[in-house]
Design a protein around this motif. Sequence first.
Motif, PDB file in Angstrom:
ATOM      1  N   GLU A   7       0.830  -1.220   0.000  1.00 53.67           N
ATOM      2  CA  GLU A   7       0.000   0.000   0.000  1.00 53.67           C
ATOM      3  C   GLU A   7       0.860   1.265   0.000  1.00 53.67           C
ATOM      4  O   GLU A   7       0.529   2.234  -0.665  1.00 53.67           O
ATOM      5  N   ILE A   8       1.957   1.258   0.737  1.00 53.40           N
ATOM      6  CA  ILE A   8       2.781   2.472   0.779  1.00 53.40           C
ATOM      7  C   ILE A   8       3.453   2.693  -0.589  1.00 53.40           C
ATOM      8  O   ILE A   8       3.674   3.842  -0.990  1.00 53.40           O
ATOM      9  N   ALA A   9       3.700   1.619  -1.309  1.00 54.38           N
ATOM     10  CA  ALA A   9       4.240   1.769  -2.675  1.00 54.38           C
ATOM     11  C   ALA A   9       3.210   2.424  -3.586  1.00 54.38           C
ATOM     12  O   ALA A   9       3.540   3.300  -4.389  1.00 54.38           O
ATOM     13  N   HIS A  10       1.924   2.018  -3.444  1.00 55.34           N
ATOM     14  CA  HIS A  10       0.860   2.661  -4.231  1.00 55.34           C
ATOM     15  C   HIS A  10       0.793   4.143  -3.882  1.00 55.34           C
ATOM     16  O   HIS A  10       0.673   5.004  -4.751  1.00 55.34           O
ATOM     17  N   CYS A  11       0.855   4.425  -2.579  1.00 53.89           N
ATOM     18  CA  CYS A  11       0.768   5.805  -2.099  1.00 53.89           C
ATOM     19  C   CYS A  11       1.887   6.657  -2.707  1.00 53.89           C
ATOM     20  O   CYS A  11       1.632   7.748  -3.216  1.00 53.89           O
ATOM     21  N   ARG A  12       3.112   6.134  -2.680  1.00 54.49           N
ATOM     22  CA  ARG A  12       4.258   6.890  -3.218  1.00 54.49           C
ATOM     23  C   ARG A  12       4.093   7.157  -4.718  1.00 54.49           C
ATOM     24  O   ARG A  12       4.478   8.215  -5.207  1.00 54.49           O
ATOM     25  N   PHE A  13       3.511   6.185  -5.424  1.00 54.07           N
ATOM     26  CA  PHE A  13       3.276   6.392  -6.850  1.00 54.07           C
ATOM     27  C   PHE A  13       2.350   7.590  -7.060  1.00 54.07           C
ATOM     28  O   PHE A  13       2.674   8.516  -7.809  1.00 54.07           O
ATOM     29  N   TYR A  14       1.197   7.585  -6.380  1.00 49.28           N
ATOM     30  CA  TYR A  14       0.247   8.705  -6.532  1.00 49.28           C
ATOM     31  C   TYR A  14       0.891  10.017  -6.097  1.00 49.28           C
ATOM     32  O   TYR A  14       0.699  11.054  -6.738  1.00 49.28           O
ATOM     33  N   GLU A  15       1.642   9.977  -4.993  1.00 50.20           N
ATOM     34  CA  GLU A  15       2.276  11.209  -4.505  1.00 50.20           C
ATOM     35  C   GLU A  15       3.279  11.757  -5.510  1.00 50.20           C
ATOM     36  O   GLU A  15       3.360  12.967  -5.712  1.00 50.20           O
ATOM     37  N   ASP A  16       4.040  10.867  -6.130  1.00 51.80           N
ATOM     38  CA  ASP A  16       5.016  11.333  -7.125  1.00 51.80           C
ATOM     39  C   ASP A  16       4.314  11.977  -8.326  1.00 51.80           C
ATOM     40  O   ASP A  16       4.810  12.958  -8.874  1.00 51.80           O
ATOM     41  N   VAL A  17       3.157  11.426  -8.704  1.00 48.34           N
ATOM     42  CA  VAL A  17       2.392  12.040  -9.798  1.00 48.34           C
ATOM     43  C   VAL A  17       1.888  13.416  -9.356  1.00 48.34           C
ATOM     44  O   VAL A  17       1.977  14.390 -10.111  1.00 48.34           O
ATOM     45  N   VAL A  18       1.403  13.510  -8.116  1.00 46.00           N
ATOM     46  CA  VAL A  18       0.888  14.800  -7.631  1.00 46.00           C
ATOM     47  C   VAL A  18       2.016  15.835  -7.555  1.00 46.00           C
ATOM     48  O   VAL A  18       1.805  17.015  -7.831  1.00 46.00           O
ATOM     49  N   ARG A  19       3.220  15.391  -7.233  1.00 43.93           N
ATOM     50  CA  ARG A  19       4.352  16.342  -7.219  1.00 43.93           C
ATOM     51  C   ARG A  19       4.588  16.928  -8.620  1.00 43.93           C
ATOM     52  O   ARG A  19       4.887  18.108  -8.761  1.00 43.93           O
ATOM     53  N   VAL A  20       4.433  16.100  -9.635  1.00 39.32           N
ATOM     54  CA  VAL A  20       4.560  16.598 -11.017  1.00 39.32           C
ATOM     55  C   VAL A  20       3.412  17.572 -11.315  1.00 39.32           C
ATOM     56  O   VAL A  20       3.617  18.628 -11.915  1.00 39.32           O
ATOM     57  N   LEU A  21       2.199  17.205 -10.874  1.00 36.00           N
ATOM     58  CA  LEU A  21       1.040  18.086 -11.095  1.00 36.00           C
ATOM     59  C   LEU A  21       1.228  19.434 -10.406  1.00 36.00           C
ATOM     60  O   LEU A  21       0.846  20.473 -10.941  1.00 36.00           O
ATOM     61  N   LEU A  22       1.856  19.420  -9.234  1.00 36.62           N
ATOM     62  CA  LEU A  22       2.148  20.676  -8.515  1.00 36.62           C
ATOM     63  C   LEU A  22       3.136  21.535  -9.301  1.00 36.62           C
ATOM     64  O   LEU A  22       3.011  22.757  -9.339  1.00 36.62           O
ATOM     65  N   GLU A  23       4.107  20.871  -9.915  1.00 33.28           N
ATOM     66  CA  GLU A  23       5.074  21.619 -10.740  1.00 33.28           C
ATOM     67  C   GLU A  23       4.376  22.275 -11.928  1.00 33.28           C
ATOM     68  O   GLU A  23       4.686  23.396 -12.310  1.00 33.28           O
ATOM     69  N   GLU A  24       3.427  21.536 -12.493  1.00 35.41           N
ATOM     70  CA  GLU A  24       2.731  21.976 -13.687  1.00 35.41           C
ATOM     71  C   GLU A  24       1.761  23.131 -13.392  1.00 35.41           C
ATOM     72  O   GLU A  24       1.684  24.098 -14.143  1.00 35.41           O
ATOM     73  N   ASP A  25       0.989  23.005 -12.315  1.00 35.12           N
ATOM     74  CA  ASP A  25      -0.021  24.014 -11.955  1.00 35.12           C
ATOM     75  C   ASP A  25      -0.204  23.985 -10.440  1.00 35.12           C
ATOM     76  O   ASP A  25      -1.091  23.303  -9.922  1.00 35.12           O
ATOM     77  N   ARG A  26       0.677  24.728  -9.751  1.00 34.71           N
ATOM     78  CA  ARG A  26       0.677  24.648  -8.287  1.00 34.71           C
ATOM     79  C   ARG A  26      -0.653  25.141  -7.700  1.00 34.71           C
ATOM     80  O   ARG A  26      -1.239  24.482  -6.843  1.00 34.71           O
ATOM     81  N   GLU A  27      -1.116  26.270  -8.162  1.00 29.30           N
ATOM     82  CA  GLU A  27      -2.329  26.870  -7.593  1.00 29.30           C
ATOM     83  C   GLU A  27      -3.552  25.947  -7.753  1.00 29.30           C
ATOM     84  O   GLU A  27      -4.281  25.702  -6.798  1.00 29.30           O
ATOM     85  N   GLY A  28      -3.741  25.460  -8.975  1.00 38.00           N
ATOM     86  CA  GLY A  28      -4.890  24.593  -9.250  1.00 38.00           C
ATOM     87  C   GLY A  28      -4.798  23.281  -8.486  1.00 38.00           C
ATOM     88  O   GLY A  28      -5.804  22.770  -7.986  1.00 38.00           O
TER      89      GLY A  28
END
Length: 149
Positions: A50-71
């Motif tokens: 489960e923590i591996a799944h979590c890290r995967f989603y978190e890493d994607v969200v970190r990219v999304l934050l780079e792309e559009d932090r405010e949104g």
Amino acid sequence: MPFDTARQMTIYGCFQEQATFVIYVKQEQRAKELGDECLSTIFRLNARDEIAHCRFYEDVVRVLLEEDREGTLRDIAHVAKHFEMPGVGIVPNYEERVAVMREEGKVDRGGFLQKVFFPVLKYLEVTRHELQAAAWASKEADKHSTAAE
Ligand SMILES: [Fe+2]
């Protein structure tokens, strides 16, 4: 699906997988206390998964934050506010079952904040202050768009 967009669902994934991780760790400890080594090993392996799944989603969200932090911050605030575990609405007699699971160490609201919400924010390098500001800004935007109608 509990949320409307791919970004919101990805954020939801972070919280849901982290919550599942926390639940398995608790079950692992409980099995250990009861002297069941086999069961505690099963829960430990599930927790690691489960923590591996979590890290995967978190890493994607970190990219999304780079792309559009405010949104993305706005979406994190939205998902955190409306978060529910996936069993709600699917599992029959969910409330009764949750009562039993709480007794057995499932996550309540305080536990959710300490063990799920704050650790996810930390990994994402997002502060609570930033999130509150984003939530406030989107509330203001809603007010103005309603006033304009
Ligand atoms: Fe998972």
